[in-house]
Design a protein around this motif. Structure first.
Motif, PDB file in Angstrom:
ATOM      1  N   TYR A 157       0.813  -1.215   0.000  1.00 11.89           N
ATOM      2  CA  TYR A 157       0.000   0.000   0.000  1.00 11.89           C
ATOM      3  C   TYR A 157       0.853   1.274   0.000  1.00 11.89           C
ATOM      4  CZ  TYR A 157      -3.428  -3.480   1.450  1.00 11.89           C
ATOM      5  OH  TYR A 157      -4.221  -4.597   1.520  1.00 11.89           O
ATOM      6  N   LEU A 158       2.162   1.128   0.004  1.00 12.02           N
ATOM      7  CA  LEU A 158       3.066   2.273   0.114  1.00 12.02           C
ATOM      8  C   LEU A 158       3.741   2.575  -1.216  1.00 12.02           C
ATOM      9  CD1 LEU A 158       4.867   1.401   3.484  1.00 12.02           C
ATOM     10  CD2 LEU A 158       2.790   2.776   3.143  1.00 12.02           C
ATOM     11  N   SER A 159       4.197   3.802  -1.371  1.00 15.32           N
ATOM     12  CA  SER A 159       4.990   4.173  -2.531  1.00 15.32           C
ATOM     13  C   SER A 159       6.333   3.437  -2.472  1.00 15.32           C
ATOM     14  CB  SER A 159       5.246   5.679  -2.523  1.00 15.32           C
ATOM     15  OG  SER A 159       6.128   6.017  -1.453  1.00 15.32           O
ATOM     16  N   SER A 277       1.304   0.782  12.918  1.00 16.93           N
ATOM     17  CA  SER A 277       0.041   0.340  13.525  1.00 16.93           C
ATOM     18  C   SER A 277      -1.146   1.081  12.917  1.00 16.93           C
ATOM     19  CB  SER A 277       0.068   0.518  15.043  1.00 16.93           C
ATOM     20  OG  SER A 277       0.205   1.868  15.413  1.00 16.93           O
ATOM     21  N   ARG A 278      -0.961   2.359  12.581  1.00 18.26           N
ATOM     22  CA  ARG A 278      -2.054   3.110  11.969  1.00 18.26           C
ATOM     23  C   ARG A 278      -2.280   2.690  10.515  1.00 18.26           C
ATOM     24  NH1 ARG A 278      -1.546   9.259  14.558  1.00 18.26           N
ATOM     25  NH2 ARG A 278      -1.851   8.576  16.722  1.00 18.26           N
ATOM     26  N   LEU A 279      -1.213   2.368   9.801  1.00 17.51           N
ATOM     27  CA  LEU A 279      -1.375   1.828   8.449  1.00 17.51           C
ATOM     28  C   LEU A 279      -2.122   0.499   8.480  1.00 17.51           C
ATOM     29  CD1 LEU A 279       2.180   2.566   6.985  1.00 17.51           C
ATOM     30  CD2 LEU A 279       0.026   3.552   6.152  1.00 17.51           C
ATOM     31  N   LEU A 280      -1.820  -0.343   9.442  1.00 16.91           N
ATOM     32  CA  LEU A 280      -2.504  -1.628   9.555  1.00 16.91           C
ATOM     33  C   LEU A 280      -4.001  -1.447   9.770  1.00 16.91           C
ATOM     34  CD1 LEU A 280       0.126  -3.517  11.739  1.00 16.91           C
ATOM     35  CD2 LEU A 280      -0.602  -4.208   9.438  1.00 16.91           C
ATOM     36  N   VAL A 281      -4.367  -0.461  10.596  1.00 15.66           N
ATOM     37  CA  VAL A 281      -5.786  -0.212  10.842  1.00 15.66           C
ATOM     38  C   VAL A 281      -6.475   0.306   9.574  1.00 15.66           C
ATOM     39  CG1 VAL A 281      -7.415   1.245  12.110  1.00 15.66           C
ATOM     40  CG2 VAL A 281      -5.513   0.163  13.320  1.00 15.66           C
ATOM     41  N   VAL A 282      -5.786   1.139   8.807  1.00 16.07           N
ATOM     42  CA  VAL A 282      -6.388   1.700   7.590  1.00 16.07           C
ATOM     43  C   VAL A 282      -6.532   0.647   6.496  1.00 16.07           C
ATOM     44  CG1 VAL A 282      -6.025   3.334   5.706  1.00 16.07           C
ATOM     45  CG2 VAL A 282      -5.627   4.051   8.073  1.00 16.07           C
ATOM     46  N   THR A 292     -13.405   6.505  12.896  1.00 16.61           N
ATOM     47  CA  THR A 292     -12.387   7.026  11.983  1.00 16.61           C
ATOM     48  C   THR A 292     -11.006   6.693  12.520  1.00 16.61           C
ATOM     49  OG1 THR A 292     -13.832   8.853  11.355  1.00 16.61           O
ATOM     50  CG2 THR A 292     -11.479   9.077  10.860  1.00 16.61           C
ATOM     51  N   PRO A 293     -10.181   5.960  11.767  1.00 13.35           N
ATOM     52  CA  PRO A 293      -8.841   5.625  12.257  1.00 13.35           C
ATOM     53  C   PRO A 293      -7.962   6.858  12.373  1.00 13.35           C
ATOM     54  CG  PRO A 293      -9.465   4.243  10.361  1.00 13.35           C
ATOM     55  CD  PRO A 293     -10.454   5.368  10.444  1.00 13.35           C
ATOM     56  N   HIS A 294      -6.946   6.774  13.241  1.00 15.40           N
ATOM     57  CA  HIS A 294      -5.950   7.837  13.323  1.00 15.40           C
ATOM     58  C   HIS A 294      -5.175   7.903  12.004  1.00 15.40           C
ATOM     59  CE1 HIS A 294      -6.567   8.709  17.528  1.00 15.40           C
ATOM     60  NE2 HIS A 294      -6.406   7.443  17.857  1.00 15.40           N
ATOM     61  N   ASP A 295      -4.743   9.103  11.655  1.00 13.95           N
ATOM     62  CA  ASP A 295      -4.023   9.336  10.404  1.00 13.95           C
ATOM     63  C   ASP A 295      -2.579   8.831  10.519  1.00 13.95           C
ATOM     64  OD1 ASP A 295      -2.992  10.216   8.027  1.00 13.95           O
ATOM     65  OD2 ASP A 295      -3.277  12.359   8.439  1.00 13.95           O
ATOM     66  N   PRO A 296      -2.166   7.872   9.688  1.00 13.16           N
ATOM     67  CA  PRO A 296      -0.779   7.395   9.754  1.00 13.16           C
ATOM     68  C   PRO A 296       0.243   8.472   9.404  1.00 13.16           C
ATOM     69  CG  PRO A 296      -2.150   5.899   8.455  1.00 13.16           C
ATOM     70  CD  PRO A 296      -2.953   7.138   8.683  1.00 13.16           C
ATOM     71  N   GLU A 297      -0.167   9.485   8.643  1.00 12.41           N
ATOM     72  CA  GLU A 297       0.786  10.463   8.132  1.00 12.41           C
ATOM     73  C   GLU A 297       1.504  11.228   9.245  1.00 12.41           C
ATOM     74  OE1 GLU A 297       3.165  12.259   5.455  1.00 12.41           O
ATOM     75  OE2 GLU A 297       1.792  10.573   5.122  1.00 12.41           O
TER      76      GLU A 297
END
Length: 319
Positions: A157-159, A277-282, A292-297
């Motif tokens: 899911y990442l660049s 952990s936030r990327l996993l939730v998204v 609404t999940p926390h923003d991984p950014e």
């Protein structure tokens, strides 16, 4: 509203009969939170917080009860669970594990000032000194082993640049930490963000939500705090808040030589821990409830700032 299991006044009134807390007066669901159902309960004698545990490993709840009891006995500002007339804290309500806590004073600091940073640093230092003697044990569920095992799940899911960033960071952590013996260990909060504290003015009223609590590197806990409490919007470290918090902490618990050496990379590792952990939730494991999940950014930004600028020098203890 973070109430996933509604309760009636009658249910709670009956539940309170097990405790010596006074008769039921009122019940209010608490907004916020992402995992559990939380209520404010007023009795004829006191203000309480009732938590129903909706997710997680329920067999681990006795660890949290024992840890909070231990810290409360040592007069740290934590919500020691209320025990019933038979000395039991953990109960069942609406077929969910339930705990009752005293309601602690204060509000979450949105933009902590220097006095609040010093208060938290002082208390966290005391907590870490005391927690080294706590006999309970729960492995850290978000340590380097978890990063090694889980980061592959989000790479697709990442660049390409972020894939390389994440893989390179994990490799750097493996290399860096392999050079050191075990760092000082103890029971840690594991998620001590600003919204897990309550302040009444500049006074720390309470540290709450210990459900990421575990046994691990004390430095891991401290790095989580600094990344949240002392980061500017662009991810760089705010020198005043950094020095205020760490100065007060170090007056209570000086760091070892190894901890000082590994401090910059621990800041990076805990930034990656929250980015991942936030990327996993998204992308991989969305929350069970419509939240609404926390923003991984945010932690992507902090990680890049730590790589670019490193850590600020550790201050002298605030004696």
């Amino acid at each position: 509203m973070a109430v996933f299991t509604p309760l009636s006044d009658a249910q709670v009134a009956t539940f309170l009969d097990n405790f010596d807390v006074g008769g039921f007066v009122s019940l209010q669901g608490v907004a916020g939170g992402t995992e559990n159902s939380t209520f404010f309960v007023t009795t004829q004698r006191r203000e309480l917080v009732l938590t129903l545990f909706e997710q997680g490993e329920h067999e681990e709840l006795p660890f949290f009860v024992d840890l909070l009891d231990y810290l409360d006995e040592h007069r740290l500002p934590v919500p020691g669970p209320v025990h019933d007339r038979d000395g039991i804290a953990l109960h069942s309500l609406a077929n969910k594990p339930a705990l009752l806590f005293p309601r602690m004073p204060g509000r979450h600091p949105v933009a902590p000032n220097l006095a609040q940073c010093r208060a938290l640093g002082d208390t966290l230092g005391r907590l870490h000194v005391i927690s080294q003697h706590f006999s309970g044990h729960r492995p850290n569920p978000r340590d380097l082993h978890w990063l090694q095992a889980m980061h592959h799940k989000v790479l697709a899911y990442l660049s390409p640049d972020d894939q390389a960033l994440m893989k390179n960071e994990v490799e750097d952590f493996e290399s860096a930490f392999s050079q050191y013996a075990k760092l000082p260990q103890g029971a840690i909060h594991g998620d001590l963000f600003r919204d897990n504290t309550l302040f009444d003015g500049d006074q720390l009223g309470g540290i709450i939500d210990f459900y990421n609590g575990c046994t691990g590197d004390l430095l891991f806990d401290l790095a989580i705090v600094i990344n949240d409490w002392a980061s500017n919007e662009d991810g760089t470290l705010n020198a005043e808040r950094y020095n205020a918090l760490l100065g007060a902490y170090l007056a209570r618990r000086p760091l070892t030589h190894d901890e000082r050496d590994v401090w910059p990379i621990m800041l990076r590792m805990t930034a990656l821990r929250y980015w991942l952990s936030r990327l996993l939730v998204v992308y991989v494991d969305p929350p069970a409830h419509d939240l609404t999940p926390h923003d991984p950014e945010r932690f992507h930004t902090i990680l890049n700032a730590r790589i670019a600028y490193g850590a600020l020098p550790l201050p002298e203890a605030d004696l």
